[in-house]
Design a protein around this motif. Structure first.
Motif, PDB file in Angstrom:
ATOM      1  N   ASP A   1      17.843  88.933 -62.057  1.00  0.00           N
ATOM      2  CA  ASP A   1      17.838  87.851 -61.064  1.00  0.00           C
ATOM      3  C   ASP A   1      17.934  88.362 -59.634  1.00  0.00           C
ATOM      4  O   ASP A   1      17.762  87.602 -58.683  1.00  0.00           O
ATOM      5  CB  ASP A   1      19.034  86.910 -61.288  1.00  0.00           C
TER       6      ASP A   1
ATOM      7  N   LYS B   1      27.114  83.785 -61.803  1.00  0.00           N
ATOM      8  CA  LYS B   1      26.760  85.145 -62.208  1.00  0.00           C
ATOM      9  C   LYS B   1      25.266  85.387 -61.989  1.00  0.00           C
ATOM     10  O   LYS B   1      24.435  84.562 -62.333  1.00  0.00           O
ATOM     11  CB  LYS B   1      27.092  85.349 -63.688  1.00  0.00           C
ATOM     12  N   SER B   2      24.963  86.543 -61.397  1.00  0.00           N
ATOM     13  CA  SER B   2      23.567  86.956 -61.237  1.00  0.00           C
ATOM     14  C   SER B   2      23.345  88.226 -62.056  1.00  0.00           C
ATOM     15  O   SER B   2      24.128  89.177 -61.957  1.00  0.00           O
ATOM     16  CB  SER B   2      23.251  87.237 -59.765  1.00  0.00           C
ATOM     17  N   THR B   3      22.304  88.238 -62.843  1.00  0.00           N
ATOM     18  CA  THR B   3      21.990  89.431 -63.632  1.00  0.00           C
ATOM     19  C   THR B   3      21.113  90.372 -62.814  1.00  0.00           C
ATOM     20  O   THR B   3      20.624  90.015 -61.735  1.00  0.00           O
ATOM     21  CB  THR B   3      21.246  89.049 -64.915  1.00  0.00           C
ATOM     22  N   ARG B   4      20.917  91.559 -63.314  1.00  0.00           N
ATOM     23  CA  ARG B   4      20.060  92.518 -62.625  1.00  0.00           C
ATOM     24  C   ARG B   4      18.644  91.973 -62.483  1.00  0.00           C
ATOM     25  O   ARG B   4      17.994  92.177 -61.453  1.00  0.00           O
ATOM     26  CB  ARG B   4      20.045  93.843 -63.397  1.00  0.00           C
TER      27      ARG B   4
END
Length: 205
Positions: free
Chosen positions: A98, A93-96
């Protein structure tokens, strides 16, 4: 040879078969991706056509020198040719926070790099947000590369080599991006699109 020695020998043989099996498939997929015949790859690599055919059918274990010649001809790193594909399943998962953001020179087009950084050498994809009139002017990528712009909202225009084409929401433009190309947001409102760049070294079926 002792029991441990026999086990180790069996493990090495199994490992060699796994690498060989993956290697043959990879070489074949790369060759087809570049639209090369066996004869053409043989000419470019200096590896006999019969040997390449045997490698693709997993009927032989090539030497490292042979693998290197093929990887040079196919313009791909030897590490990638040898890499095995049996990875453990995962969810990443990549967050905003990241996600890297690129901004066009006019400041009106923002590209969020949503693609996997491990594939950046051959496959890149972005989430594109553009203000009306925004322009993204790009130099050419590797020869043979193709870009796909799928419009989610608004309207975009792509210009390549003097040829111009427009697309609205629900439409996709595919174009050669190995030369200078320009993407413009031409609608009255903001534009939103997904952009995928398939570089020369892509492995495709």
């Amino acid at each position: 040879m002792g029991v441990e020695g026999k086990e180790r020998h069996r493990e090495l043989e199994t490992g060699a078969q796994v690498i060989s099996g993956h290697l043959g498939k990879t070489i074949q997929r790369l060759r087809k991706a570049y639209n090369l015949s066996l004869s053409e790859l043989a000419e470019q690599s200096g590896v006999a056509k019969s040997i390449i055919s045997q490698i693709e059918r997993n009927e032989t274990n090539p030497t490292l020198a042979t693998i290197w010649r093929l990887s040079q001809a196919l313009d791909v790193s030897i590490e990638r040719v040898l890499a095995t594909s049996d990875e453990e399943p995962f969810i990443e998962k990549s967050t905003r926070a990241d996600t890297p953001i690129l901004v066009s020179e006019d400041g009106k087009v923002r590209l969020a790099i949503i693609g996997w950084l491990k594939t950046i050498e051959w496959l890149q994809w972005y989430d594109v947000q553009a203000e009306p009139g925004g322009v993204l002017d790009s130099d050419g990528h590797q020869r043979g590369s193709v870009e796909c712009l799928s419009v989610l909202a608004g309207e975009f225009e792509v210009e390549v080599g003097g040829v111009v084409q427009r697309a609205k929401a629900g439409e996709t433009l595919r174009y050669r991006c190995d030369r200078r190309h320009t993407v413009r947001a031409v609608g009255d409102g903001p534009g939103h699109a997904t952009m995928v760049c398939i570089l020369k070294a892509a492995v495709m079926d």
